[in-house]
Design a protein around this motif. Sequence first.
Motif, mmCIF file in Angstrom:
data_model
loop_
_atom_site.group_PDB
_atom_site.id
_atom_site.type_symbol
_atom_site.label_atom_id
_atom_site.label_comp_id
_atom_site.label_asym_id
_atom_site.label_seq_id
_atom_site.Cartn_x
_atom_site.Cartn_y
_atom_site.Cartn_z
ATOM 1 N N PRO A 106 -26.485 14.010 16.674
ATOM 2 C CA PRO A 106 -27.174 15.238 17.115
ATOM 3 C C PRO A 106 -27.547 16.152 15.954
ATOM 4 C CG PRO A 106 -24.841 15.345 17.654
ATOM 5 C CD PRO A 106 -25.085 13.998 17.052
ATOM 6 N N HIS A 113 -27.752 19.593 15.642
ATOM 7 C CA HIS A 113 -27.353 20.784 16.392
ATOM 8 C C HIS A 113 -26.361 21.591 15.555
ATOM 9 C CE1 HIS A 113 -25.533 23.090 19.672
ATOM 10 N NE2 HIS A 113 -26.618 22.792 20.379
ATOM 11 N N VAL A 138 -17.399 22.484 20.832
ATOM 12 C CA VAL A 138 -17.522 21.774 22.109
ATOM 13 C C VAL A 138 -18.407 22.564 23.064
ATOM 14 C CG1 VAL A 138 -16.221 21.059 24.165
ATOM 15 C CG2 VAL A 138 -15.368 20.490 21.884
ATOM 16 N N MET A 139 -18.222 23.869 23.101
ATOM 17 C CA MET A 139 -19.043 24.695 23.994
ATOM 18 C C MET A 139 -20.513 24.662 23.579
ATOM 19 S SD MET A 139 -16.497 27.855 24.778
ATOM 20 C CE MET A 139 -17.554 28.624 25.981
ATOM 21 N N LEU A 194 -22.050 22.215 21.762
ATOM 22 C CA LEU A 194 -22.595 20.864 21.891
ATOM 23 C C LEU A 194 -22.821 20.460 23.349
ATOM 24 C CD1 LEU A 194 -20.542 19.052 19.120
ATOM 25 C CD2 LEU A 194 -23.013 19.417 19.135
ATOM 26 N N PHE A 195 -21.975 20.944 24.235
ATOM 27 C CA PHE A 195 -22.055 20.536 25.636
ATOM 28 C C PHE A 195 -22.389 21.695 26.564
ATOM 29 C CE2 PHE A 195 -19.091 17.612 23.515
ATOM 30 C CZ PHE A 195 -19.815 16.447 23.670
ATOM 31 N N TYR A 196 -23.046 22.709 26.039
ATOM 32 C CA TYR A 196 -23.391 23.912 26.796
ATOM 33 C C TYR A 196 -24.107 23.580 28.103
ATOM 34 C CZ TYR A 196 -25.917 28.201 27.993
ATOM 35 O OH TYR A 196 -26.429 29.262 28.661
ATOM 36 N N ASP A 197 -25.165 22.795 28.026
ATOM 37 C CA ASP A 197 -25.965 22.475 29.209
ATOM 38 C C ASP A 197 -25.143 21.738 30.259
ATOM 39 O OD1 ASP A 197 -28.168 23.652 28.038
ATOM 40 O OD2 ASP A 197 -28.903 21.758 27.195
ATOM 41 N N LYS A 198 -24.367 20.768 29.855
ATOM 42 C CA LYS A 198 -23.571 19.979 30.802
ATOM 43 C C LYS A 198 -22.480 20.830 31.442
ATOM 44 C CE LYS A 198 -24.407 15.582 28.594
ATOM 45 N NZ LYS A 198 -23.874 14.449 27.879
ATOM 46 N N ILE A 199 -21.850 21.700 30.641
ATOM 47 C CA ILE A 199 -20.763 22.532 31.167
ATOM 48 C C ILE A 199 -21.291 23.479 32.234
ATOM 49 C CG2 ILE A 199 -19.133 24.380 30.607
ATOM 50 C CD1 ILE A 199 -18.798 23.045 27.835
ATOM 51 N N SER A 253 -24.238 23.507 33.862
ATOM 52 C CA SER A 253 -24.928 22.905 35.004
ATOM 53 C C SER A 253 -23.929 22.328 35.997
ATOM 54 C CB SER A 253 -25.909 21.836 34.543
ATOM 55 O OG SER A 253 -25.224 20.754 33.990
ATOM 56 N N SER A 254 -22.777 21.882 35.529
ATOM 57 C CA SER A 254 -21.760 21.348 36.437
ATOM 58 C C SER A 254 -21.043 22.450 37.213
ATOM 59 C CB SER A 254 -20.746 20.500 35.670
ATOM 60 O OG SER A 254 -19.984 21.314 34.811
#
Length: 161
Positions: free
Chosen positions: A82, A84, A118-119, A121-126, A128-129
């Motif tokens: 990534p 990012h 982690v927040m 890198l995975f902002y969208d997934k966290i 949206s879930s």
Amino acid sequence: MKKQRIFPGVVLIGFGLYFLLQQANIESLKPFFTWPTLLLILGLAFLIQAYIGRDYDAILPGVVLAGFGLHFLIVHRLAIWPDHIGIFILIISLGFLLRHLKTGNGLFQGMLFLLLAVMLLFYDKIFSSLGEFGKSVSYIWNFWPILFILIGFYFLISKKR
């Protein structure tokens, strides 16, 4: 006395090999004759100084320099890597955590940077879930830099116990 010569020795060997190979004009190595390779060499020199010379405070700059150099070398060559800001924070976190293993210092900083990485890198997934709750949390998320500024001032102002 011998341990103080590790870092400059590795830097000179690394830079010497870099420039020797550059002069050899090997076509397959041309993509590596860039400034990120020099960062990687410096980082590796710090890491060798840290582990062989038992100068464990050199772990953090070693991981940061080697990690940033490696990132810039492979970010456009490896599709799964990534591009990012979270990667840089993850590398810094790794440096703090590896230093903590040898010195006992830096666990809080390492975990704080790891959580932030982690927040990011995975902002969208966290979010949206989390569904509808994620939208309200997402609004609050816009103010996280202020929290970091406040924590930074706390570290600057507070006295060590």
